[in-house]
Design a protein around this motif. Structure first.
Motif, mmCIF file in Angstrom:
data_model
loop_
_atom_site.group_PDB
_atom_site.id
_atom_site.type_symbol
_atom_site.label_atom_id
_atom_site.label_comp_id
_atom_site.label_asym_id
_atom_site.label_seq_id
_atom_site.Cartn_x
_atom_site.Cartn_y
_atom_site.Cartn_z
ATOM 1 N N SER A 50 0.829 -1.188 -0.079
ATOM 2 C CA SER A 50 0.018 -0.019 0.224
ATOM 3 C C SER A 50 0.897 1.217 0.049
ATOM 4 O O SER A 50 2.114 1.265 0.519
ATOM 5 C CB SER A 50 -0.832 0.010 1.148
ATOM 6 O OG SER A 50 0.058 0.348 2.331
ATOM 7 N N ARG A 51 0.340 2.461 -0.402
ATOM 8 C CA ARG A 51 1.124 3.740 -0.488
ATOM 9 C C ARG A 51 1.585 3.807 0.910
ATOM 10 O O ARG A 51 2.899 4.251 1.362
ATOM 11 C CB ARG A 51 0.142 4.809 -0.932
ATOM 12 C CG ARG A 51 -0.102 4.765 -2.319
ATOM 13 C CD ARG A 51 -0.899 6.118 -2.845
ATOM 14 N NE ARG A 51 -1.192 6.176 -4.064
ATOM 15 C CZ ARG A 51 -0.573 6.564 -5.012
ATOM 16 N NH1 ARG A 51 0.820 6.866 -4.858
ATOM 17 N NH2 ARG A 51 -0.832 6.336 -6.243
ATOM 18 N N GLY A 55 5.664 4.113 1.882
ATOM 19 C CA GLY A 55 6.267 5.241 2.173
ATOM 20 C C GLY A 55 6.879 5.098 3.473
ATOM 21 O O GLY A 55 7.923 5.628 3.864
ATOM 22 N N ASP A 66 9.283 10.284 -3.236
ATOM 23 C CA ASP A 66 8.745 10.752 -4.696
ATOM 24 C C ASP A 66 9.254 10.008 -5.776
ATOM 25 O O ASP A 66 9.060 10.355 -7.038
ATOM 26 C CB ASP A 66 8.495 12.192 -4.756
ATOM 27 C CG ASP A 66 9.956 12.903 -4.987
ATOM 28 O OD1 ASP A 66 10.935 12.001 -4.251
ATOM 29 O OD2 ASP A 66 10.124 13.817 -5.525
ATOM 30 N N LYS A 68 10.662 6.297 -7.906
ATOM 31 C CA LYS A 68 10.576 4.868 -8.063
ATOM 32 C C LYS A 68 11.684 4.179 -7.523
ATOM 33 O O LYS A 68 12.934 4.609 -7.930
ATOM 34 C CB LYS A 68 9.981 4.567 -9.387
ATOM 35 C CG LYS A 68 10.116 3.243 -9.508
ATOM 36 C CD LYS A 68 9.603 2.918 -10.962
ATOM 37 C CE LYS A 68 8.223 3.383 -11.501
ATOM 38 N NZ LYS A 68 7.528 2.844 -12.646
#
Length: 77
Positions: A50-51, A55, A66, A68
């Motif tokens: 998940s984000r 993070g 920010d 990849k």
């Protein structure tokens, strides 16, 4: 021949799935227990993607939030 001798010293072998278990058992002539648990070092990257968890992992590793990230993880082969 030397590899099969070493594999004979193993108590367990980790396999990602039933298909690989059959191949490992044959290829390594392995008669002990095979644990179908996936590959612990990278399963978390596929399961918890998940984000928020991405993070948190980037923050923990000091990676730019920010950007990849590409993981290069050669196998034991």
């Amino acid at each position: 021949k030397d590899f099969l001798k070493e594999a004979g010293k193993w108590d367990f072998l980790i396999s990602p799935n039933a298909y690989s278990t059959a191949i490992f058992r044959s290829a390594f002539q392995f008669r002990q227990a095979i644990l179908e648990t996936g590959y612990p070092r990278n399963d978390i990257l596929a399961v918890q993607n998940s984000r928020a968890s991405i993070g948190a992992l980037k923050s923990k590793l000091g990676l730019p939030i920010d950007k990849k990230v590409i993981l290069y993880a050669p196998t034991w082969r």
